[in-house]
Motif scaffolding. Structure first.
Motif, PDB file in Angstrom:
ATOM      1  N   TRP A  80      37.037  38.963  33.057  1.00 31.36           N
ATOM      2  CA  TRP A  80      36.088  38.027  33.666  1.00 31.36           C
ATOM      3  C   TRP A  80      35.291  37.232  32.634  1.00 31.36           C
ATOM      4  CZ3 TRP A  80      36.244  43.290  34.497  1.00 31.36           C
ATOM      5  CH2 TRP A  80      35.333  44.056  33.749  1.00 31.36           C
ATOM      6  N   LEU A 140      42.063  32.066  34.581  1.00 33.46           N
ATOM      7  CA  LEU A 140      42.379  33.166  35.486  1.00 33.46           C
ATOM      8  C   LEU A 140      43.524  34.014  34.929  1.00 33.46           C
ATOM      9  CD1 LEU A 140      42.325  31.205  38.863  1.00 33.46           C
ATOM     10  CD2 LEU A 140      40.727  33.020  38.216  1.00 33.46           C
ATOM     11  N   ILE A 194      39.737  38.506  40.459  1.00 35.83           N
ATOM     12  CA  ILE A 194      38.883  37.472  39.867  1.00 35.83           C
ATOM     13  C   ILE A 194      39.198  36.151  40.557  1.00 35.83           C
ATOM     14  CG2 ILE A 194      38.335  36.182  37.763  1.00 35.83           C
ATOM     15  CD1 ILE A 194      39.022  38.681  36.171  1.00 35.83           C
ATOM     16  N   HIS A 206      37.346  32.096  41.376  1.00 36.12           N
ATOM     17  CA  HIS A 206      36.243  31.206  41.001  1.00 36.12           C
ATOM     18  C   HIS A 206      35.187  31.122  42.096  1.00 36.12           C
ATOM     19  CE1 HIS A 206      39.143  29.426  38.007  1.00 36.12           C
ATOM     20  NE2 HIS A 206      38.037  29.497  37.295  1.00 36.12           N
ATOM     21  N   TYR A 262      32.870  33.067  38.057  1.00 33.39           N
ATOM     22  CA  TYR A 262      33.772  33.940  38.810  1.00 33.39           C
ATOM     23  C   TYR A 262      33.007  34.823  39.789  1.00 33.39           C
ATOM     24  CZ  TYR A 262      37.615  33.180  35.430  1.00 33.39           C
ATOM     25  OH  TYR A 262      38.611  32.642  34.644  1.00 33.39           O
TER      26      TYR A 262
END
Length: 935
Positions: A43, A48, A93, A95, A133
């Motif tokens: 993170w 990503l 994870i 956004h 995130y």
């Protein structure tokens, strides 16, 4: 804030059956994904991980068009994303930025299985602000190949920051109206709902909008149902839309407004949306009339049908970019889409045509087929910029608009790409990861150099070969993501099929133009026949020079002619070569880069320069209009780089008293503008004014004659542009007849505000001249007209910066930080306009220095184009004192930062140093030459 309870409806109505879903999964699983190494804290990375991939979203949003009890405008919403686990992982994870997520059983999101698979429980959730995130740590692992659902509910601010889902305001008949609209590009979808916000993470979007009754909701897909109901005690309409095609998150578009539209349905449904008054007055008609032809042109050009069921275009009061190519719902600033023949100029009409063509070109190139990552932005934007001229030319064939790419893109980007602080078209993927690095990619190099290089590629391949390669590229990669090399491969296949002869492969040729910055100057010695190339830099001694993977050598396609009209082509494959055909005898001259199809400058031996100048003096029409513009522009820039004497460059303007065409005049005026910028406070300025006045007066008289004493306008598109040049420079250099003319026109308007006697083409110039020679009364009248204007607002906004009164200019600068006076989208432009005025330059620079921290940190990320602000403010800098101020500005604000202006600031420092040297080295020669011309 009350929550909305549409989750059951949203989840139930669009979860596809497994059989139909499987059909689409094949497309999704071949997407190009970033490859990431395992990291203890993934993170903390800006990209990503390659563990999850979205299939589709179900999103419900409810933007409130009235403020809450605290005076805030908000939106509420929920989102379910169905995603596939590609590699086993215990971390999710996704956004998420500036959203207040509602707790789900004590966590920020709810995870469930799509089918009967077991799902691990959530261990911990949090927002990682730096990398934007939402992170879920799980008590077990997601299984590779399985589908899962992530559900979130959230509240966001419907701010006026021009990013994500935001608020735009306007007045209509004295009533304040609110529009909820969106700008997801490039990294703002995450500000609207949690999502996998990278271009390769393509998915299908199922959108539902809840909105006040009486308003209209729009999105990418066609609206399929409108239901009036009660939600949380409020009467609303719920609009659901057809699922989008598989697409990137940055292309999602949402609007709630009380707009109306004009419609055409010749095959594809076309709708132009705008404020009711604008539509009633017919201001959307021109856009409607040309959209159909432009769409058909691109369908034929790509040989691929338009992929959507409708084409909506909407004009917004507040919009950060000039326009945005959201699939099926293209958004524009009002001034770029609306056209009113009573107040809009031919330049406004051309801008509308070319911007519509640019955005519609993206429907295929960018939307149907999308670049994998932002490091190759240039290919997307450069391509759309290039073919926008082709689309506009098809819609308006009498304009000959294709030639204007030389002034608007080629010459424009030459000025930037000749700096040692320029950059290659393509960057390394790992170098462009942060949002501010991504937005920096959308610069002049990406748009204008991209367009110029692709135009050169199309020319040496020939257009039929170029479009054949495009067709197979778009067909093979439809709904997918690509890298630039994929296009080169398809163009190479077209080359091979057609038997086109190239010295090397498309990739090898294009790598030289894409992977190294800058461009060459090709030098011809007509005595020996030697042709050579070298990296062209305005300041070859710059300390910022960088290494190149190709040692700054290019594979250069050269087309050329001799004065006897002998034309030929060859490739310059190395640094130096000899071509005996280049040798001349007697009065023969050689001219390279016909129609400026190549992205390079040209230099000659002094003898050939003199013969070209003699030809211009004797009969300039022997040389094409485009190449007359080239001779002037090349000469001035070669002089700035100290390759030829500055007096030789000035000599290219002596024939202009006989020139009547727009492009050479515009090229000369653009280059003389640099002299004006450098010598504003010196004696050279007065001499330059006298010389330009002498050259432009015949042009002024010519247009006075052919327009029957200004009672008409020329018929030709570019002739109308040159009429504007004639008046603008005649007035600014002190031609009394011109100044009296513009002042009298403006006074007539002041006397009868409801009847403007000034032709729309001339208004910007007349307003500027009258405000410059007038006082507070003229300025105040202009301000009143600006506040009441819509389509014409841009003309008045720039003209108000022409005032010479310091008090007025200070007042105008102050307005830029008050959105009730100057819209946030326009603040940068106003400051730069004032900085372009010799009487306002120092005021604007002082204003930016004093307000930088506030503008940069407080006023809104979508409000200022910081790169344009820095380059616009500093373009006149040419003294040691200004350099010191610039360096101090950099030092003083190093902790605050410069964001998207970081590269622009380095370029400003480099330009200032080069300007200082140039002035010191050339001022005496320029003075002597101008004195001789006045004798």
């Amino acid at each position: 804030m009350k929550r909305i309870h549409f989750s059951a409806m949203c989840l139930g109505c669009t979860f596809l059956g497994m059989a139909s879903l499987a059909t689409i999964v094949g497309l999704w699983t071949v997407q190009l994904l970033p490859t990431t190494e395992s990291h203890v804290e993934p993170w903390k990375e800006y990209r990503l991980p390659d563990t999850l991939f979205p299939h589709y979203y179900n999103i419900t949003l409810w933007p409130r068009l009235q403020p809450d009890d605290h005076g805030l405008y908000v939106f509420t919403g929920n989102s379910s994303v169905v995603f596939k686990c590609l590699r086993e992982t215990d971390i999710i994870i996704i956004h998420c930025n500036k959203l207040n997520l509602t707790s789900e059983d004590g966590y920020l999101a709810k995870l469930s299985a799509f089918s009967t698979s077991e799902v691990p429980s959530v261990k911990k959730t949090w927002i990682e602000e730096m990398t934007q995130y939402l992170v879920l740590q799980l008590n077990g692992k997601l299984k590779a190949g399985e589908l899962y659902v992530l559900y979130t509910e959230f509240v966001g601010e419907l701010a006026d920051d021009l990013a994500g889902l935001y608020r735009s305001e306007y007045d209509e008949d004295g009533e304040k109206k609110i529009v909820a609209t969106s700008q997801m590009h490039p990294t703002h979808a995450r500000k609207t709902f949690p999502c996998f916000d990278e271009p390769a993470m393509k998915a299908v979007f199922h959108i539902t909008l809840i909105h006040d009754r009486g308003t209209v909701a729009l999105s990418n897909g066609m609206e399929i149902e409108n239901v009036d109901t009660i939600v949380d005690g409020q009467p609303v309409t719920v609009t659901t839309f057809e699922p989008t095609k598989i697409m990137s998150s940055y292309l999602l578009a949402l609007v709630v407004s009380d707009y109306t539209n004009v419609t055409s349905a010749d095959g594809t449904l076309i709708r132009i949306w705008a404020r009711k008054k604008a539509i009633e007055d017919g201001h959307g008609d021109y856009a409607l009339n040309i959209t159909g032809p432009i769409l058909k042109f691109f369908e034929n050009y790509y040989n691929v049908p338009y992929p959507l069921s409708k084409s909506d275009q909407i004009a917004l009061p507040d919009f950060y970019f000039g326009a945005m190519e959201n699939w099926g719902l293209v958004m524009y600033r009002e001034s770029n889409l609306l056209y009113d023949p009573t107040v809009s100029s031919n330049a406004n009409k051309e801008r509308t045509a070319t911007i519509i063509a640019h955005e519609l070109a993206h429907m295929w190139f960018g939307n149907l087929v999308t670049l994998k990552w932002w490091n190759e932005v240039w290919l997307n934007e450069g391509f759309a910029s290039y073919v926008s001229y082709l689309g506009a030319d098809f819609a308006e064939p009498s304009w000959n608009v294709k030639d204007l790419i030389i002034l608007k893109d080629v010459h424009r980007v030459f000025a930037v790409d000749a700096l040692a602080s320029s950059h290659p078209l393509s960057s390394k993927e790992e170098d462009i990861i942060k949002p501010e690095q991504i937005i920096e990619q959308f610069d002049t190099v990406s748009y204008s150099k991209g367009a110029s290089v692709l135009r050169m590629l199309s020319d040496f391949l020939t257009e039929p070969v170029f479009v054949q390669g495009l067709n197979t590229y778009l067909t093979m990669f439809a709904d997918q993501n690509t890298v630039g090399e994929d296009l080169w491969d398809h163009l190479q296949t077209a080359v091979n099929k057609t038997g086109t002869v190239l010295p090397l492969s498309v990739k090898v040729i294009m790598d030289r133009w894409v992977l190294q910055m800058g461009f060459p100057v090709v030098t011809v010695n007509t005595t020996t026949g030697q042709v050579s190339q070298m990296h062209f830099l305005l300041d070859p001694e710059s300390s910022l020079q960088r290494t190149s993977p190709f040692n700054y050598e290019w594979i250069v396609p050269i087309n050329w002619m001799k004065s006897k009209m002998v034309q030929s082509r060859f490739w310059l494959l190395e640094r130096t070569a000899v071509y005996n055909d280049m040798k001349t005898t007697g009065s023969e001259w050689v001219l390279l880069n016909l129609n400026i199809t190549g992205y390079y400058r040209v230099n000659y031996d002094i003898g050939n320069w003199e013969r070209l100048l003699n030809q211009l003096a004797e009969n300039h029409k022997v040389i094409s209009v485009i190449n007359r513009a080239q001779i002037v522009d090349d000469a001035f820039n070669l002089a700035r780089a100290k390759i030829i004497p500055v007096t030789l460059a000035l000599k290219t303007t002596t024939y202009l008293s006989e020139e009547r065409e727009y492009m050479p005049w515009q090229s000369a005026l653009n280059n003389l503008d640099y002299f004006y910028l450098m010598f504003t406070q010196t004696e050279v300025y007065r001499l330059l004014q006298s010389y330009t006045k002498k050259q432009v007066t015949p042009l002024f008289d010519y247009f006075k004659t052919i327009t029957e004493d200004w009672s008409d306008v020329p018929s030709g598109h570019t002739d109308q542009y040159n009429q504007v040049n004639a008046i603008r420079f005649a007035c600014s250099t002190g031609v009394d007849e011109c100044q009296n003319l513009t002042s009298s026109w403006y006074k007539q308007w002041m006397d009868q505000p409801n009847h403007n006697p000034i032709h729309p083409n001339l208004r910007s110039t007349v307003y500027c001249s009258a405000i410059a020679t007038g006082g507070a009364e003229e300025w105040d009248f202009g301000w009143t007209m600006f506040k009441n204007a819509a389509i014409e607002a841009d003309k008045l906004m720039s003209s108000l910066a022409c005032a010479k009164n310091q008090t007025l200019l200070k007042r105008y600068l102050g307005y830029t930080l008050d959105p009730s006076m100057i819209r946030k989208q326009d603040a940068t432009s106003v400051i730069v306009y004032i900085a372009s005025n010799p009487d306002g330059q120092k005021l604007a620079w002082e204003f930016v220095r004093n307000k930088w921290e506030y503008m940069f940190t407080e006023y809104g990320v979508g409000s200022f184009n910081f790169a344009s602000l820095i380059s616009g403010i500093t373009k006149t800098f040419s003294t040691e004192a200004e350099l010191e101020q610039l360096l101090k500005f950099k030092s003083d604000n190093s902790e605050i930062g410069f964001g998207s202006a970081t590269a622009a600031l380095e370029q400003a420092i480099e330009k200032t140093k080069a300007n200082i040297k140039w002035v010191a080295e050339n001022q005496e020669d320029i003075t002597d030459w101008l004195v001789a011309q006045s004798a």
